[in-house]
Design an enzyme around this catalytic site. Structure first.
Site, PDB file in Angstrom:
ATOM      1  N   SER A 157       5.515   0.354 -10.460  1.00 13.09           N
ATOM      2  CA  SER A 157       5.802   0.882  -9.127  1.00 13.09           C
ATOM      3  C   SER A 157       7.306   1.004  -8.913  1.00 13.09           C
ATOM      4  O   SER A 157       7.988   1.686  -9.657  1.00 13.09           O
ATOM      5  CB  SER A 157       5.143   0.004  -8.069  1.00 13.09           C
ATOM      6  OG  SER A 157       5.239   0.598  -6.799  1.00 13.09           O
ATOM      7  N   ASP A 305       2.503   6.180  -5.027  1.00  4.44           N
ATOM      8  CA  ASP A 305       1.459   5.627  -4.165  1.00  4.44           C
ATOM      9  C   ASP A 305       2.002   5.221  -2.796  1.00  4.44           C
ATOM     10  O   ASP A 305       1.246   4.792  -1.933  1.00  4.44           O
ATOM     11  CB  ASP A 305       0.730   4.457  -4.830  1.00  4.44           C
ATOM     12  CG  ASP A 305       1.605   3.244  -5.069  1.00  4.44           C
ATOM     13  OD1 ASP A 305       2.846   3.341  -4.910  1.00  4.44           O
ATOM     14  OD2 ASP A 305       1.057   2.178  -5.436  1.00  4.44           O
ATOM     15  N   ARG A 306       3.311   5.380  -2.575  1.00  2.00           N
ATOM     16  CA  ARG A 306       3.911   5.107  -1.276  1.00  2.00           C
ATOM     17  C   ARG A 306       4.612   6.356  -0.759  1.00  2.00           C
ATOM     18  O   ARG A 306       4.980   7.247  -1.536  1.00  2.00           O
ATOM     19  CB  ARG A 306       4.911   3.952  -1.349  1.00  2.00           C
ATOM     20  CG  ARG A 306       4.310   2.650  -1.853  1.00  2.00           C
ATOM     21  CD  ARG A 306       5.375   1.556  -1.939  1.00  2.00           C
ATOM     22  NE  ARG A 306       4.878   0.416  -2.688  1.00  2.00           N
ATOM     23  CZ  ARG A 306       4.899  -0.832  -2.229  1.00  2.00           C
ATOM     24  NH1 ARG A 306       5.359  -1.092  -1.024  1.00  2.00           N
ATOM     25  NH2 ARG A 306       4.447  -1.818  -2.979  1.00  2.00           N
ATOM     26  N   THR A 379      -2.385  -9.407   3.224  1.00  4.14           N
ATOM     27  CA  THR A 379      -1.391  -8.447   2.762  1.00  4.14           C
ATOM     28  C   THR A 379      -1.790  -7.868   1.412  1.00  4.14           C
ATOM     29  O   THR A 379      -2.181  -8.588   0.502  1.00  4.14           O
ATOM     30  CB  THR A 379      -0.022  -9.138   2.640  1.00  4.14           C
ATOM     31  OG1 THR A 379       0.296  -9.750   3.895  1.00  4.14           O
ATOM     32  CG2 THR A 379       1.053  -8.139   2.286  1.00  4.14           C
ATOM     33  N   LYS A 417      -3.469   2.702  -1.524  1.00  2.00           N
ATOM     34  CA  LYS A 417      -2.429   3.519  -0.922  1.00  2.00           C
ATOM     35  C   LYS A 417      -2.194   4.751  -1.794  1.00  2.00           C
ATOM     36  O   LYS A 417      -2.237   4.679  -3.021  1.00  2.00           O
ATOM     37  CB  LYS A 417      -1.151   2.719  -0.728  1.00  2.00           C
ATOM     38  CG  LYS A 417      -0.591   2.032  -1.974  1.00  2.00           C
ATOM     39  CD  LYS A 417       0.589   1.162  -1.593  1.00  2.00           C
ATOM     40  CE  LYS A 417       1.147   0.406  -2.799  1.00  2.00           C
ATOM     41  NZ  LYS A 417       0.238  -0.649  -3.280  1.00  2.00           N
TER      42      LYS A 417
END
Length: 577
Positions: A157, A305-306, A379, A417
């Protein structure tokens, strides 16, 4: 002396399997007598958890390399065989990868994905291996779309360039949760000796775009819109996929930041390839927007993915929306579009939206007024994804989920996400608002005016010393009494009305003082509720050396100035850092 058989096996197998660059690195360390570095590389194995693996690429069982990828996949494969039996060979798995590479060790996401696929193929398991770099959301989409047993995404990521990771998805299309992590970890340790290898390639991109088109509700406006948007993939995989998503929505193609358009594992234009950091990562995007007359900037992180969004304001400055603000905008938009296509409001009771417990409660406020359901989870999207799957299996409608760390799940095609679909949906929302002579900032104000202002302040401190972190959180638990549990009773002159400690499982709001949300003694997380309606949470990161904090003040419509003034005074008061 004292080296275990497992570590010896890992060491020797590493020499047999690794590429020449990695072997050369180890030989160099041995030649130089770098005992400390060799101990760091070979002293202890990476721990597999609910987030899979994430570590630096390099030699040894503590790093991401050919051997550790093979061993991890072997354990995962054996665990899947245990869980699904012959069904694993009937349904199969999917493997995706991003653009990361580490030339000194010869490691790369593509190579690791091919090795992982080879392990499954060697056991007779069908593998859908993406033919090229892909956003992370494509993996859970494929798991759900094809009804596969599991998925693997090789990515770190937004971590630094030397890192890589191994993210795992279960048959429900969401990231794994306990007890799967423990079962996989045990299976890895029991299957360290390498198996045969080969691979297969299949691509499902076109089906992804057809599926996300269900969220395109204003194609006529999209076609005629003159709104100019800039997009950056921050040297990651997102460029081609966001361009295709905009095309699927009949949106004007976004201007691409040329210097950051193509995948580059060196991330040469940014210190940290994380658009959550804000303006520093978006400097080139703002410059391009100024040249082209664009008013909105979209940014994906390297594995797409963000999503981050910024908008030019009337005074010429740029506003970078926080993850909570963008969550409010996208949540409002997704519900508005659903409501327009579902005039029979009797179904609203089947609608759900989710957010993580440290995210803004704006969705709760919208849900209370509109009549749908809101739930919070722990979370991380692994919790929201799994909860979404449970709701879908009960024939519920999951419209939206988000976390404050710029992660958004629009719809339920991807139970994670997804920055690609979120970018296209944000593009359509921008075009629609522009047609109404409204900006994103103005619409956010309108949302707050209708549902109540939600003011958040989130940040973090870097801390590498686990003892310091432990001592800090222990002090909060024994604030007034070093012998017994005694949490603080006030902060900044405001009374603390409730405490939830998801490390110990304590929740003062519950009759039995036991938390409803799952607790974990291996991670720190405490939430304080205040008499003025404020909420503050402190927690440790699962992937970075950070102590994170999240604060929010909520106000009823019309109370904006009272609460913003109070919040500003509280933050500025001496000793309230």
């Amino acid at each position: 002396g004292g080296t275990s058989n497992t570590r010896l096996l890992g060491f020797y197998a590493f020499w047999l399997l690794s590429n020449p660059q990695t072997v050369a690195l180890v030989q160099g360390l041995v030649k130089d007598g770098a005992v400390g570095e060799l101990r760091r590389c070979f002293g202890s194995r990476m721990e597999f958890g609910t987030a899979g693996l994430r570590a630096a690429m390099g030699p040894g069982i503590s790093c991401m390399n050919d051997l550790t990828i093979i061993q991890t996949t072997q354990g995962f494969c054996k665990y899947l065989e245990h869980c699904f039996g012959e069904g694993l060979k009937e349904r199969g798995v999917v493997v995706g990868f991003d653009a990361r590479a580490h030339p000194p060790s010869g490691g790369s996401s593509k190579r690791f994905a091919s090795l992982a696929a080879a392990v499954f193929i060697g056991r007779g398991v069908p593998v859908h291996l993406f033919c090229d770099i892909t956003p992370t959301p494509f993996v859970p989409f494929t798991v759900s779309h094809l009804g596969l047993c599991a998925g693997v995404m090789v990515t770190a990521s937004h971590n630094p360039k030397q890192d890589n990771g191994y993210k795992v998805y279960w048959e429900n299309g969401a990231q794994i949760v306990p007890p799967h992590d423990k079962g996989i970890s045990v299976a890895i340790e029991a299957n360290l000796e390498p198996w045969p290898e080969s691979w297969d390639i299949t691509c499902l991109s076109h089906k992804y775009y057809r599926t996300i088109q269900q969220h395109c509700h204003h194609r006529d406006i999209n076609k005629s819109s003159e709104v100019k948007i800039v997009h950056t993939s921050v040297h990651g995989v997102g460029h081609a996929f966001v361009q295709s998503a905009f095309k699927a929505f009949d949106l004007r193609p976004p201007y691409a930041v040329e210097e950051q358009k193509d995948p580059d594992p060196e991330f040469p234009t940014v210190k940290y390839p994380n658009p959550e950091e804000g303006e520093g990562v978006l400097t080139l995007s703002f410059a391009l927007a100024e040249r082209e007359g664009a008013t909105v900037v979209l940014a994906n992180d390297p594995d797409a993915d963000r999503l981050a969004v910024a908008e030019k304001q009337e005074g010429g400055q740029w506003r970078v929306f926080s993850g909570n603000e963008l969550g409010a905008l996208l949540g409002w938009w997704v519900y508005k579009c659903w409501k327009q296509t579902n005039p029979d409001q009797s179904t609203v009771k089947s609608v759900y939206m989710l957010s993580s417990t440290v995210s803004s409660k704006i969705l709760r406020a919208i849900a209370l007024k509109e009549g749908f359901h809101f739930e919070e989870t722990l979370t991380g999207f692994k919790w929201m994804g799994n909860r979404a799957r449970e709701l879908l299996d009960q024939n519920k409608i999951v419209l939206f989920a988000f976390e404050e760390a710029i992660g958004y799940m629009c719809g339920s095609a991807v139970l994670d996400k997804d920055g690609v679909s979120a970018a296209a949906i944000a593009g359509e929302m921008t075009s629609y608002l522009a047609a109404k002579n409204t900006t994103l900032s103005q619409q956010l104000t309108a949302i707050y005016e209708e549902y109540g202002y939600h003011i958040t302040k989130n940040s973090y401190f870097i801390c590498h010393d686990q003892e310091v972190i432990r001592a800090m959180f222990d002090r909060l638990r024994h604030y007034g009494n070093q012998e017994d549990v005694s949490y603080p009773r006030q902060c900044g002159g405001v009374a603390i009305t409730a405490v939830r400690d998801l490390t110990t499982g304590y929740d003062s709001n519950q009759a039995d003082n036991k938390a409803v949300l799952p607790s974990s003694p291996s991670s720190q997380m405490i939430t304080f509720s205040f008499s003025n309606g404020g909420v503050a949470t402190m927690r440790t990161s699962g992937t970075e050396p950070k102590i994170k904090y999240y604060t929010e003040l909520c106000a009823a419509p019309g109370n904006r100035y009272k609460h913003t003034k109070y919040y500003a005074e509280l933050c500025a008061a001496p000793g309230n850092r």
